[in-house]
Scaffold this motif. Structure first.
Motif, PDB file in Angstrom:
ATOM      1  N   LEU A 187       0.806  -1.218   0.000  1.00 42.93           N
ATOM      2  CA  LEU A 187       0.000   0.000   0.000  1.00 42.93           C
ATOM      3  C   LEU A 187       0.838   1.266   0.000  1.00 42.93           C
ATOM      4  CD1 LEU A 187      -2.702  -1.141   2.593  1.00 42.93           C
ATOM      5  CD2 LEU A 187      -2.913  -1.075   0.105  1.00 42.93           C
ATOM      6  N   GLY A 188       2.162   1.127  -0.007  1.00 37.34           N
ATOM      7  CA  GLY A 188       3.027   2.298  -0.007  1.00 37.34           C
ATOM      8  C   GLY A 188       3.287   2.865   1.367  1.00 37.34           C
ATOM      9  N   ASP A 189       2.896   2.132   2.412  1.00 40.33           N
ATOM     10  CA  ASP A 189       3.109   2.609   3.780  1.00 40.33           C
ATOM     11  C   ASP A 189       4.503   2.193   4.246  1.00 40.33           C
ATOM     12  OD1 ASP A 189       0.641   3.839   3.995  1.00 40.33           O
ATOM     13  OD2 ASP A 189      -0.349   2.011   4.659  1.00 40.33           O
ATOM     14  N   THR A 190       5.496   2.915   3.749  1.00 38.97           N
ATOM     15  CA  THR A 190       6.890   2.639   4.064  1.00 38.97           C
ATOM     16  C   THR A 190       7.552   3.917   4.583  1.00 38.97           C
ATOM     17  OG1 THR A 190       7.525   3.157   1.784  1.00 38.97           O
ATOM     18  CG2 THR A 190       7.019   0.865   2.285  1.00 38.97           C
ATOM     19  N   GLY A 191       8.796   3.799   5.046  1.00 40.49           N
ATOM     20  CA  GLY A 191       9.518   4.971   5.536  1.00 40.49           C
ATOM     21  C   GLY A 191       8.793   5.605   6.709  1.00 40.49           C
ATOM     22  N   THR A 192       8.517   6.891   6.611  1.00 38.59           N
ATOM     23  CA  THR A 192       7.824   7.594   7.699  1.00 38.59           C
ATOM     24  C   THR A 192       6.375   7.158   7.851  1.00 38.59           C
ATOM     25  OG1 THR A 192       7.278   9.411   6.192  1.00 38.59           O
ATOM     26  CG2 THR A 192       9.306   9.628   7.484  1.00 38.59           C
ATOM     27  N   SER A 193       5.841   6.400   6.888  1.00 43.70           N
ATOM     28  CA  SER A 193       4.461   5.905   6.965  1.00 43.70           C
ATOM     29  C   SER A 193       4.391   4.439   7.377  1.00 43.70           C
ATOM     30  CB  SER A 193       3.760   6.081   5.613  1.00 43.70           C
ATOM     31  OG  SER A 193       3.498   7.433   5.340  1.00 43.70           O
ATOM     32  N   LEU A 476     -12.027  -5.337  -1.213  1.00 43.32           N
ATOM     33  CA  LEU A 476     -10.833  -4.631  -0.733  1.00 43.32           C
ATOM     34  C   LEU A 476      -9.721  -4.618  -1.775  1.00 43.32           C
ATOM     35  CD1 LEU A 476     -10.231  -5.679   2.991  1.00 43.32           C
ATOM     36  CD2 LEU A 476     -10.560  -3.370   2.104  1.00 43.32           C
ATOM     37  N   VAL A 477      -9.495  -5.755  -2.409  1.00 42.34           N
ATOM     38  CA  VAL A 477      -8.382  -5.872  -3.350  1.00 42.34           C
ATOM     39  C   VAL A 477      -8.682  -5.154  -4.654  1.00 42.34           C
ATOM     40  CG1 VAL A 477      -7.029  -7.504  -4.722  1.00 42.34           C
ATOM     41  CG2 VAL A 477      -7.527  -8.006  -2.335  1.00 42.34           C
ATOM     42  N   GLY A 478      -9.886  -5.348  -5.176  1.00 41.08           N
ATOM     43  CA  GLY A 478     -10.241  -4.781  -6.472  1.00 41.08           C
ATOM     44  C   GLY A 478     -10.599  -3.319  -6.435  1.00 41.08           C
ATOM     45  N   GLN A 479     -10.804  -2.770  -5.239  1.00 41.13           N
ATOM     46  CA  GLN A 479     -11.159  -1.357  -5.142  1.00 41.13           C
ATOM     47  C   GLN A 479     -10.052  -0.594  -4.403  1.00 41.13           C
ATOM     48  OE1 GLN A 479     -15.340  -2.812  -4.215  1.00 41.13           O
ATOM     49  NE2 GLN A 479     -15.852  -0.779  -5.013  1.00 41.13           N
ATOM     50  N   PHE A 480     -10.079  -0.520  -3.085  1.00 40.97           N
ATOM     51  CA  PHE A 480      -9.100   0.299  -2.363  1.00 40.97           C
ATOM     52  C   PHE A 480      -7.663  -0.083  -2.693  1.00 40.97           C
ATOM     53  CE2 PHE A 480      -6.302   0.674   1.362  1.00 40.97           C
ATOM     54  CZ  PHE A 480      -6.192   2.058   1.391  1.00 40.97           C
ATOM     55  N   GLU A 481      -7.335  -1.369  -2.579  1.00 35.82           N
ATOM     56  CA  GLU A 481      -5.942  -1.758  -2.778  1.00 35.82           C
ATOM     57  C   GLU A 481      -5.488  -1.548  -4.215  1.00 35.82           C
ATOM     58  OE1 GLU A 481      -4.842  -4.787   0.825  1.00 35.82           O
ATOM     59  OE2 GLU A 481      -4.800  -5.553  -1.221  1.00 35.82           O
ATOM     60  N   LEU A 482      -6.354  -1.823  -5.175  1.00 37.46           N
ATOM     61  CA  LEU A 482      -5.966  -1.602  -6.563  1.00 37.46           C
ATOM     62  C   LEU A 482      -5.693  -0.128  -6.824  1.00 37.46           C
ATOM     63  CD1 LEU A 482      -7.222  -3.212  -9.775  1.00 37.46           C
ATOM     64  CD2 LEU A 482      -7.254  -0.731  -9.609  1.00 37.46           C
ATOM     65  N   VAL A 483      -6.580   0.743  -6.338  1.00 33.65           N
ATOM     66  CA  VAL A 483      -6.389   2.176  -6.539  1.00 33.65           C
ATOM     67  C   VAL A 483      -5.065   2.622  -5.937  1.00 33.65           C
ATOM     68  CG1 VAL A 483      -7.273   4.457  -5.902  1.00 33.65           C
ATOM     69  CG2 VAL A 483      -8.840   2.708  -6.740  1.00 33.65           C
ATOM     70  N   MET A 484      -4.738   2.144  -4.742  1.00 36.18           N
ATOM     71  CA  MET A 484      -3.494   2.550  -4.100  1.00 36.18           C
ATOM     72  C   MET A 484      -2.274   1.957  -4.798  1.00 36.18           C
ATOM     73  SD  MET A 484      -4.259   4.662  -1.739  1.00 36.18           S
ATOM     74  CE  MET A 484      -2.694   4.745  -0.878  1.00 36.18           C
ATOM     75  N   ARG A 485      -2.291   0.662  -5.092  1.00 35.04           N
ATOM     76  CA  ARG A 485      -1.105  -0.005  -5.640  1.00 35.04           C
ATOM     77  C   ARG A 485      -0.871   0.315  -7.105  1.00 35.04           C
ATOM     78  NH1 ARG A 485      -1.076  -4.902  -6.538  1.00 35.04           N
ATOM     79  NH2 ARG A 485      -3.292  -5.346  -6.389  1.00 35.04           N
ATOM     80  N   PRO A 499       8.990  10.702 -20.242  1.00 36.09           N
ATOM     81  CA  PRO A 499       9.319  10.064 -18.962  1.00 36.09           C
ATOM     82  C   PRO A 499       8.070   9.549 -18.252  1.00 36.09           C
ATOM     83  CG  PRO A 499       9.354  12.440 -18.729  1.00 36.09           C
ATOM     84  CD  PRO A 499       9.150  12.180 -20.194  1.00 36.09           C
ATOM     85  N   ARG A 500       8.302   8.754 -17.201  1.00 40.04           N
ATOM     86  CA  ARG A 500       7.191   8.174 -16.458  1.00 40.04           C
ATOM     87  C   ARG A 500       6.314   9.261 -15.840  1.00 40.04           C
ATOM     88  NH1 ARG A 500       9.545   3.730 -12.465  1.00 40.04           N
ATOM     89  NH2 ARG A 500      10.508   5.597 -11.575  1.00 40.04           N
ATOM     90  N   THR A 501       5.027   8.947 -15.697  1.00 39.04           N
ATOM     91  CA  THR A 501       4.077   9.901 -15.121  1.00 39.04           C
ATOM     92  C   THR A 501       4.464  10.292 -13.700  1.00 39.04           C
ATOM     93  OG1 THR A 501       2.261   9.046 -16.465  1.00 39.04           O
ATOM     94  CG2 THR A 501       1.665  10.244 -14.454  1.00 39.04           C
ATOM     95  N   GLY A 502       4.831   9.308 -12.871  1.00 36.09           N
ATOM     96  CA  GLY A 502       5.138   9.560 -11.472  1.00 36.09           C
ATOM     97  C   GLY A 502       3.983   9.192 -10.566  1.00 36.09           C
ATOM     98  N   CYS A 503       4.240   9.169  -9.273  1.00 37.53           N
ATOM     99  CA  CYS A 503       3.207   8.857  -8.274  1.00 37.53           C
ATOM    100  C   CYS A 503       2.336  10.079  -8.009  1.00 37.53           C
ATOM    101  CB  CYS A 503       3.862   8.389  -6.970  1.00 37.53           C
ATOM    102  SG  CYS A 503       4.901   6.928  -7.139  1.00 37.53           S
ATOM    103  N   ASP A 504       1.253   9.858  -7.292  1.00 35.04           N
ATOM    104  CA  ASP A 504       0.376  10.944  -6.860  1.00 35.04           C
ATOM    105  C   ASP A 504       1.184  11.902  -5.986  1.00 35.04           C
ATOM    106  OD1 ASP A 504      -1.459  12.526  -5.397  1.00 35.04           O
ATOM    107  OD2 ASP A 504      -2.992  10.975  -5.475  1.00 35.04           O
ATOM    108  N   PRO A 505       1.341  13.180  -6.385  1.00 32.29           N
ATOM    109  CA  PRO A 505       2.173  14.106  -5.611  1.00 32.29           C
ATOM    110  C   PRO A 505       1.493  14.657  -4.359  1.00 32.29           C
ATOM    111  CG  PRO A 505       1.249  15.228  -7.491  1.00 32.29           C
ATOM    112  CD  PRO A 505       0.816  13.796  -7.618  1.00 32.29           C
ATOM    113  N   VAL A 506       0.243  14.263  -4.112  1.00 25.43           N
ATOM    114  CA  VAL A 506      -0.460  14.727  -2.915  1.00 25.43           C
ATOM    115  C   VAL A 506      -0.365  13.684  -1.807  1.00 25.43           C
ATOM    116  CG1 VAL A 506      -2.665  15.498  -1.953  1.00 25.43           C
ATOM    117  CG2 VAL A 506      -2.021  16.161  -4.286  1.00 25.43           C
ATOM    118  N   ILE A 507      -0.735  12.433  -2.094  1.00 28.87           N
ATOM    119  CA  ILE A 507      -0.743  11.408  -1.047  1.00 28.87           C
ATOM    120  C   ILE A 507       0.241  10.281  -1.323  1.00 28.87           C
ATOM    121  CG2 ILE A 507      -3.145  11.895  -0.468  1.00 28.87           C
ATOM    122  CD1 ILE A 507      -3.901   9.270  -1.897  1.00 28.87           C
ATOM    123  N   GLY A 508       0.963  10.334  -2.432  1.00 32.95           N
ATOM    124  CA  GLY A 508       1.870   9.258  -2.784  1.00 32.95           C
ATOM    125  C   GLY A 508       3.237   9.402  -2.150  1.00 32.95           C
TER     126      GLY A 508
END
Length: 669
Positions: A187-193, A476-485, A499-508
């Motif tokens: 889910l991207g909850d790494t580092g400070t998250s 959970l997998v097909g909605q919240f987790e898919l949107v996040m991952r 170049p690549r689009t990049g992650c969401d610059p607000v919550i990513g």
């Protein structure tokens, strides 16, 4: 002075091998780049009429409106479809040590749990009174709502057994059983998250969250009284409050906004059978041009889903919804300082107007101006929405595949690509009907004081503030987790871009993003790469489930039906599997509907190989296998029993029930 921009006065407020039932392996693999599996039914979605023009009143007819049966549902919990929509909320994360005492607590709580019928009726009356008063909230109308979500450990404690007979890899059952902390990396909850710093959701097993109790009210005093009473009642039954999360709508001109200063929760999905359809556009919501009506089964388990997909979930899940609760801390000055620095880079590169303020870039990162209007509809400067017209009316990404008008990395485009999602450059966009299965019903609310350091330390940069993110869904997998991952945290989404689009610059997470603009000669695109750090941190996360009232009553007695339910109207296609652990029901590639034992041996089948195309439980209570033309080639012979249920029991029995009476049975033994 506050760094978050204040919205202009008068800004509108719009409320706060072994597989589960998935498409065949080849289709699933084909959709991995965006978390989507191409489907035939998506291509068959009817064309939508053009949205009404600016200032157009919602169409009215003299005919009676279509019935909205979900508005009178007395069984599902009220926050899922109707929404509590209160200015003040509190979330209590509870842990129980004794199952009998937990059931006693639940028994006492049951009369106060708010239903869809109650909340929908109140919200409609409240909205009418608000319109009559010119947009002012009616002080005479105030109430308190109560909702309950149970985690996997909580369900197991109350039921005295494992709530899932099987948790196939990749399924929502697996995700729910593991919980947010175990899936943090995905889910991207790494580092400070990372979970190590969470305030809730990462406790040791002996202190795991069992219950998420949601309390919401118009009046803070009434809410405070209710919270104190619930804390005392839970303590009397041996519960520990692991964490209390308060939330409140921001005051004054920031009402309806989140802490960065942007109007929030604008683009909510419409729900078929709950929201009134527009007579001029039966696939859309009345008064909200461009808002699609989505099958209710994407949010409430057991109702019709997009493509009539089966859920593969136990019977106890019917009528309920998966709930995600996350505490997202926002570093307001840090984020806006970063925006100002990146704007200066764009201006030096000639990719932003020399006189643009930081709100110009902030709006492109969010996808909206602070007042709510999408940047693609008014790119030069903020405009207020036309009174009576939804801000997203006319929002369409299909003519903007490069992201020149609405950046591809924009928060609202990453989380809801609408009709402009191109998986492969040069290919047509994904049908919007296919994206309906990825929508979330969001019920978030801010927490903490507004960032205004001139008012004192409690409004300064070190004060806690952010968003309590809450969403409901059936998968959970097909909605919240898919949107996040696959969308928010994937720098390759949309794929195939250089170049690549990049992650969401607000919550990513930390990520470079490609800010694309037309080339000087207007024949192509040029991109400026900007680096964005993380200024929204996850400080807590929990997966819960909001059961229906009948299931809560059963749990209060220690009962839980873990049979896998195949819901009326759902369709089994070749390769789909309903997994009850010791028995599986599958429609084989040959066309046979078959029951398999734990070793995979076929113990019962319909003998429809070569002709079987799909299987469905009809509204009349009949299980049928159909050929490619839709004709019945096998039947259970149980017609004329509307409301009948089909259950695959962990014992290996496949039964069709009318109430408690067995109409038909097959066995894997």
């Amino acid at each position: 002075m506050a760094l978050a921009p204040s919205p202009p006065p008068g800004c509108p407020h719009t409320g706060p091998a072994r597989r589960t039932v998935v498409q065949a392996a080849a289709l699933a693999a084909a959709g991995l780049t965006a978390g989507l599996a191409p489907t035939a039914w998506a291509a068959q979605a009817p064309a939508r009429p053009a949205a009404a023009g600016p200032g157009t009143e919602p169409a009215r007819t003299d005919t009676a409106p279509a019935p909205l049966p979900l508005r009178t549902d007395p069984h599902s919990q009220g926050d899922v479809l109707a929404g509590f929509r209160k200015d003040h909320a509190c979330f209590l994360f509870l842990h129980f040590t004794d199952a009998a005492k937990a059931r006693r607590w639940l028994t006492r709580l049951l009369p106060s749990v708010s239903t869809t019928e109650e909340v929908a009726r109140f919200n409609r009356a409240f909205s009418r009174a608000r319109r009559r008063s010119g947009g002012i909230d009616p002080d005479s109308m105030a109430t308190l709502w109560t909702g309950i979500g149970l985690t996997h450990p909580g369900l197991r404690l109350l039921a005295g057994k494992e709530p899932f007979p099987a948790a196939p890899p990749g399924s929502s059952a697996e995700a729910f059983s593991q919980g947010c902390a175990a899936r943090a990396q995905q889910l991207g909850d790494t580092g400070t998250s990372a979970p190590q710093s969470w305030l809730f959701g990462a406790e040791e097993p002996g202190r795991a969250v069992h219950v998420v109790l949601t309390l919401a009210a118009d009046q803070p005093e009434r809410l405070a009284t209710a919270v104190a009473e619930h804390r005392a009642g839970a303590a009397a039954d041996g519960a520990t409050v692991l964490f209390q999360q308060d939330g409140a709508t921001l005051p004054g001109e920031l009402r309806g906004h989140e802490h960065f200063g942007f109007l929030d929760c604008i683009s909510q999905p419409g729900v078929r059978g709950f929201d009134e359809p527009d007579p001029a556009d039966p696939g859309g919501v009345l008064g909200k041009p461009g808002t699609r009506l989505i099958p209710a089964g994407e949010f409430v388990v057991g109702l019709e889903r997009v493509g009539k997909r089966p859920t593969g979930l136990p019977a106890w899940a019917t009528g309920g919804a998966f709930q995600v609760v996350r505490r997202l801390a926002q570093d307001v000055p840090g984020w806006w300082t970063q925006v100002a620095l990146r704007l200066a880079e764009l201006q030096r590169a000639g990719a932003a107007p020399a006189d643009a303020g930081r709100e110009w870039l902030g709006a492109r990162l969010m996808g909206r101006w602070p007042g709510g209007m999408p940047v693609s509809l008014c790119p030069a400067a903020e405009q207020l929405p036309v009174p009576g017209r939804h801000p997203d009316a006319g929002l369409d990404y299909s003519q903007d595949p490069q992201g020149w008008e609405m950046p591809l990395f924009a928060h609202i485009r990453k989380g809801n690509p609408r009709d402009g999602l191109v998986l492969t450059p040069g290919r047509p966009p994904v049908a919007q009907a296919e994206l309906d299965a990825r929508r979330l019903m969001r019920r978030g609310i801010p927490y903490g004081s507004v960032y205004q350091p001139e008012l004192g330390e409690e409004h300064g940069p070190q004060a806690p503030r952010g968003l309590v993110f809450v969403c409901h869904q059936s998968d959970l997998v097909g909605q919240f987790e898919l949107v996040m991952r696959k969308w928010v945290n994937d720098p390759e989404f949309p794929a195939g871009r250089t170049p690549r689009t990049g992650c969401d610059p607000v919550i990513g997470p930390d990520s470079p993003i490609a800010f694309e603009t037309p080339s000087a000669d207007g024949t192509g695109s040029r991109a400026n790469t900007l680096h964005f750090g993380r200024f929204v941190r996850t400080e807590g996360s929990v997966y819960a489930f909001s059961p229906s009232l009948p299931v809560l009553r059963a749990l209060a007695k220690g009962e839980l039906d873990v049979s896998i339910e195949f819901h009326t109207g759902s369709v089994l296609r070749p390769g789909d599997v309903l997994d009850a652990g010791k028995a599986r029901l599958t429609l084989e590639a040959s066309g046979d509907l078959a029951l398999l034992d734990v070793g995979g041996t076929r113990t019962w089948r319909t003998y429809t190989a070569g002709v079987g195309h799909d299987a469905v439980l009809t509204q009349d209570g009949e299980l049928v296998v159909r050929d490619a033309d839709g004709s019945t080639v096998w039947s259970s012979g149980t017609g004329r029993h509307p409301g009948a249920r089909l259950l695959l029991r962990p014992s290996g029995e496949l039964v069709i029930l009318a109430g408690t009476r067995v109409l038909w049975k097959a066995s894997a033994s």
